[in-house]
Design a protein around this motif. Structure first.
Motif, PDB file in Angstrom:
ATOM      1  N   TYR A  94      32.043 -11.715 -18.628  1.00 27.81           N
ATOM      2  CA  TYR A  94      30.607 -11.484 -18.790  1.00 27.81           C
ATOM      3  C   TYR A  94      30.282 -10.000 -18.642  1.00 27.81           C
ATOM      4  N   MET A  95      30.918  -9.344 -17.696  1.00 26.21           N
ATOM      5  CA  MET A  95      30.615  -7.947 -17.381  1.00 26.21           C
ATOM      6  C   MET A  95      31.206  -6.951 -18.377  1.00 26.21           C
ATOM      7  N   LYS A  96      32.021  -7.397 -19.315  1.00 25.50           N
ATOM      8  CA  LYS A  96      32.555  -6.480 -20.336  1.00 25.50           C
ATOM      9  C   LYS A  96      31.432  -5.809 -21.117  1.00 25.50           C
ATOM     10  N   ALA A  97      30.318  -6.484 -21.265  1.00 20.96           N
ATOM     11  CA  ALA A  97      29.167  -5.921 -21.986  1.00 20.96           C
ATOM     12  C   ALA A  97      28.381  -4.921 -21.138  1.00 20.96           C
ATOM     13  N   TYR A  98      28.694  -4.851 -19.832  1.00 22.05           N
ATOM     14  CA  TYR A  98      27.932  -4.010 -18.907  1.00 22.05           C
ATOM     15  C   TYR A  98      28.878  -3.161 -18.067  1.00 22.05           C
ATOM     16  N   PRO A  99      29.506  -2.152 -18.668  1.00 19.37           N
ATOM     17  CA  PRO A  99      30.537  -1.390 -17.949  1.00 19.37           C
ATOM     18  C   PRO A  99      30.025  -0.576 -16.759  1.00 19.37           C
ATOM     19  N   ARG A 100      28.739  -0.298 -16.668  1.00 23.64           N
ATOM     20  CA  ARG A 100      28.215   0.449 -15.507  1.00 23.64           C
ATOM     21  C   ARG A 100      28.004  -0.442 -14.290  1.00 23.64           C
ATOM     22  N   PHE A 101      28.008  -1.752 -14.485  1.00 20.48           N
ATOM     23  CA  PHE A 101      27.841  -2.675 -13.360  1.00 20.48           C
ATOM     24  C   PHE A 101      29.168  -2.813 -12.622  1.00 20.48           C
ATOM     25  N   ILE A 102      29.078  -3.023 -11.319  1.00 20.51           N
ATOM     26  CA  ILE A 102      30.258  -3.252 -10.479  1.00 20.51           C
ATOM     27  C   ILE A 102      30.190  -4.695  -9.989  1.00 20.51           C
ATOM     28  N   PRO A 103      30.936  -5.587 -10.641  1.00 23.95           N
ATOM     29  CA  PRO A 103      30.909  -6.965 -10.169  1.00 23.95           C
ATOM     30  C   PRO A 103      31.667  -7.091  -8.853  1.00 23.95           C
TER      31      PRO A 103
END
Length: 161
Positions: A94-103
């Motif tokens: 899911y987070m591949k689309a949001y590289p600035r997020f830190i899961p």
């Protein structure tokens, strides 16, 4: 209409119960994708913590705007799924689309949905803005609007571009 009033009342009760502005972050120990332990003491601050779920339509609608704020401000956005069924693989895909997020992912000590319980989060998305001392300066239950989020980041001591 009665259902809408009940939902509004539950939201207000949840806000009254949650970690509030001026309070320190509850303790937690989760892993970033590289396997580094992230705690309130080790996380970079000021920061934003977003509780979400992969199935949540409001989260899906909100994430592009949040990601744009993360890109513009360079503030770390830690995202924690409060859905117990969101596996490491689901979250990272899911987070591949949001590289600035830190899961933040489960560790030997904590599971993300348990951390959501410590924050007293009752829904998703819930967004907490944290200052450099690790205190909450703002809380958004539901969608966080761009301008309100930027104002909260100013309160947290972020110099906006």
């Amino acid at each position: 209409m009665a259902k809408l009033k009940a939902l509004a009342l539950l939201l207000l009760l949840g806000l009254a119960w949650a970690v509030r502005p001026g309070e320190p972050l509850p303790d937690f120990a989760l892993l970033d994708p590289a396997g580094n332990l992230v705690t309130p003491k080790t996380m970079k601050k000021p920061a934003v913590i977003v509780f979400w779920a992969s199935w949540c339509p409001v989260c899906r609608a909100e994430f592009p705007g949040l990601h744009k704020v993360a890109e513009e401000t360079k503030v770390p956005f830690y995202v924690i799924s409060r859905e117990p069924k969101d596996t490491r693989e689901v979250v990272l895909e899911y987070m591949k689309a949001y590289p600035r997020f830190i899961p933040l992912l489960a560790s030997d000590r904590d599971k993300p949905h348990e951390v959501a319980g410590r924050f007293k989060v009752t829904g998703q998305p819930w967004t907490f803005v944290v200052d450099k001392e690790g205190k909450v300066v703002a809380l958004f239950a539901g969608r966080a609007g761009r301008e309100a989020l930027l104002d909260a980041l100013l309160l947290a001591g972020v110099e906006l571009p």
